[in-house]
Design a protein around this motif. Structure first.
Motif, mmCIF file in Angstrom:
data_model
loop_
_atom_site.group_PDB
_atom_site.id
_atom_site.type_symbol
_atom_site.label_atom_id
_atom_site.label_comp_id
_atom_site.label_asym_id
_atom_site.label_seq_id
_atom_site.Cartn_x
_atom_site.Cartn_y
_atom_site.Cartn_z
ATOM 1 N N ALA A 151 -1.666 8.847 -10.142
ATOM 2 C CA ALA A 151 -3.015 8.611 -10.012
ATOM 3 C C ALA A 151 -3.572 7.533 -10.876
ATOM 4 C CB ALA A 151 -3.768 10.018 -10.112
ATOM 5 N N LEU A 211 3.545 5.153 -7.550
ATOM 6 C CA LEU A 211 2.732 5.314 -8.767
ATOM 7 C C LEU A 211 1.792 6.375 -8.799
ATOM 8 C CD1 LEU A 211 1.633 1.315 -8.528
ATOM 9 C CD2 LEU A 211 3.459 2.462 -9.500
ATOM 10 N N ILE A 267 -5.225 -0.180 -10.357
ATOM 11 C CA ILE A 267 -5.044 -1.130 -9.122
ATOM 12 C C ILE A 267 -6.494 -0.992 -8.415
ATOM 13 C CG2 ILE A 267 -3.851 -1.644 -7.050
ATOM 14 C CD1 ILE A 267 -1.453 -0.330 -8.486
ATOM 15 N N LYS A 268 -7.223 0.040 -8.017
ATOM 16 C CA LYS A 268 -8.297 0.152 -7.324
ATOM 17 C C LYS A 268 -9.300 -0.811 -8.084
ATOM 18 C CE LYS A 268 -11.745 3.041 -5.276
ATOM 19 N NZ LYS A 268 -12.176 4.509 -5.005
ATOM 20 N N PHE A 310 0.898 -1.119 0.033
ATOM 21 C CA PHE A 310 -0.043 -0.150 0.029
ATOM 22 C C PHE A 310 0.962 1.276 -0.044
ATOM 23 C CE2 PHE A 310 -3.769 -2.687 2.055
ATOM 24 C CZ PHE A 310 -4.259 -2.860 0.925
ATOM 25 N N ILE A 357 2.109 1.575 -3.310
ATOM 26 C CA ILE A 357 1.390 2.185 -4.461
ATOM 27 C C ILE A 357 1.156 3.370 -4.192
ATOM 28 C CG2 ILE A 357 -0.970 1.863 -4.895
ATOM 29 C CD1 ILE A 357 -0.874 -1.076 -4.286
ATOM 30 N N GLU A 358 1.063 4.095 -3.155
ATOM 31 C CA GLU A 358 0.515 5.520 -2.758
ATOM 32 C C GLU A 358 1.930 6.414 -3.142
ATOM 33 O OE1 GLU A 358 -1.528 8.565 -2.096
ATOM 34 O OE2 GLU A 358 -2.291 6.787 -1.841
ATOM 35 N N HIS A 365 -2.339 4.921 -12.476
ATOM 36 C CA HIS A 365 -2.016 3.561 -11.948
ATOM 37 C C HIS A 365 -2.767 3.026 -10.659
ATOM 38 C CE1 HIS A 365 2.076 4.212 -14.270
ATOM 39 N NE2 HIS A 365 1.320 3.559 -15.048
ATOM 40 N N ARG A 366 -2.756 4.078 -9.927
ATOM 41 C CA ARG A 366 -3.550 3.832 -8.633
ATOM 42 C C ARG A 366 -4.941 3.514 -8.827
ATOM 43 N NH1 ARG A 366 -0.465 8.278 -6.483
ATOM 44 N NH2 ARG A 366 -2.480 9.545 -6.598
ATOM 45 N N SER A 367 -5.533 4.294 -9.931
ATOM 46 C CA SER A 367 -7.001 4.078 -10.354
ATOM 47 C C SER A 367 -7.151 2.720 -10.806
ATOM 48 C CB SER A 367 -7.541 5.085 -11.133
ATOM 49 O OG SER A 367 -8.689 4.825 -11.597
#
Length: 208
Positions: free
Chosen positions: A115, A113, A121-122, A106, A109-110, A117-119
């Motif tokens: 935004a 990476l 992954i979500k 986590f 990722i924060e 890429h985070r989207s």
């Protein structure tokens, strides 16, 4: 040609598997593509033939991890007819198989990476965890085993998220996971389905 394709596929899987172990142990920043290539017995150019950079490889590690979880949960759900048993088996599987280094993941990722890429992954996470578990609650509602969600907002997706939050608070050390997971899975299942209040307490509240 077929052999070349098969060899390429095997190399791809090997890179992902080795990178997974290194990233989970050391974190994104501490692991270089040279480290991964050396651990695979490959040159860096060969590794870059499969993945254009370290972030692309890290994303594939996460996608593969989440896809494997999704496949396993869907398999469990498909073979379970009983609501409580299905929730128990799914919860137990997650407790036993969730990454020991999930906090490190986590953080990576924060911090590492963007935004976009985070989207992505979500979305993978929702598909892997929340959607399969929500399907159990949805089936329970349709079969009349779970009360109408309109009564207090216990919609399948929200119920799944609540269960996953309970699971995420369990950070038992790896050597204790097997011993504790069954009891924890049973507790979380009972809490989600029946709550903690005793029948006498519920009756007293209803009389007020």
């Amino acid at each position: 040609m077929a052999e070349d394709l098969e060899q390429k596929k095997n190399t791809h899987h090997k890179i992902v598997r080795v990178a997974h172990d290194l990233f989970m142990e050391h974190g994104f920043r501490a692991v270089s593509t040279r480290n991964i290539a050396d651990a695979c017995g490959l040159t860096q150019p060969t590794l870059y033939h499969h993945f254009k950079n370290k972030k692309a490889l890290y994303l594939e590690v996460l996608r593969s991890e989440l896809f494997d979880m999704q496949t396993a949960l869907e398999r469990i759900i498909k073979r379970c007819d009983d609501l409580e048993e299905c929730l128990y088996q799914v919860t137990y599987y997650i407790l036993i198989n969730k990454p020991a280094s999930i906090s490190q993941m986590f953080r990576d990722i924060e911090k590492e990476l963007d935004a976009g890429h985070r989207s992505k992954i979500k979305t993978w996470w929702i598909d892997a965890y929340q959607v399969p578990i929500a399907s159990i609650f949805e089936r329970g509602v349709k079969q009349g085993e779970i009360r109408n969600p309109d009564e207090f907002g216990s919609y399948p997706a929200a119920s799944a998220y609540l269960l996953l939050n309970l699971i995420s608070t369990n950070d038992s050390e790896q050597q204790h996971k097997e011993k504790m997971a069954k009891d924890q899975a049973k507790l979380y299942t009972k809490v989600i389905l029946y709550g903690l209040a005793s029948p006498s307490f519920k009756e007293a509240r209803n009389e007020l």
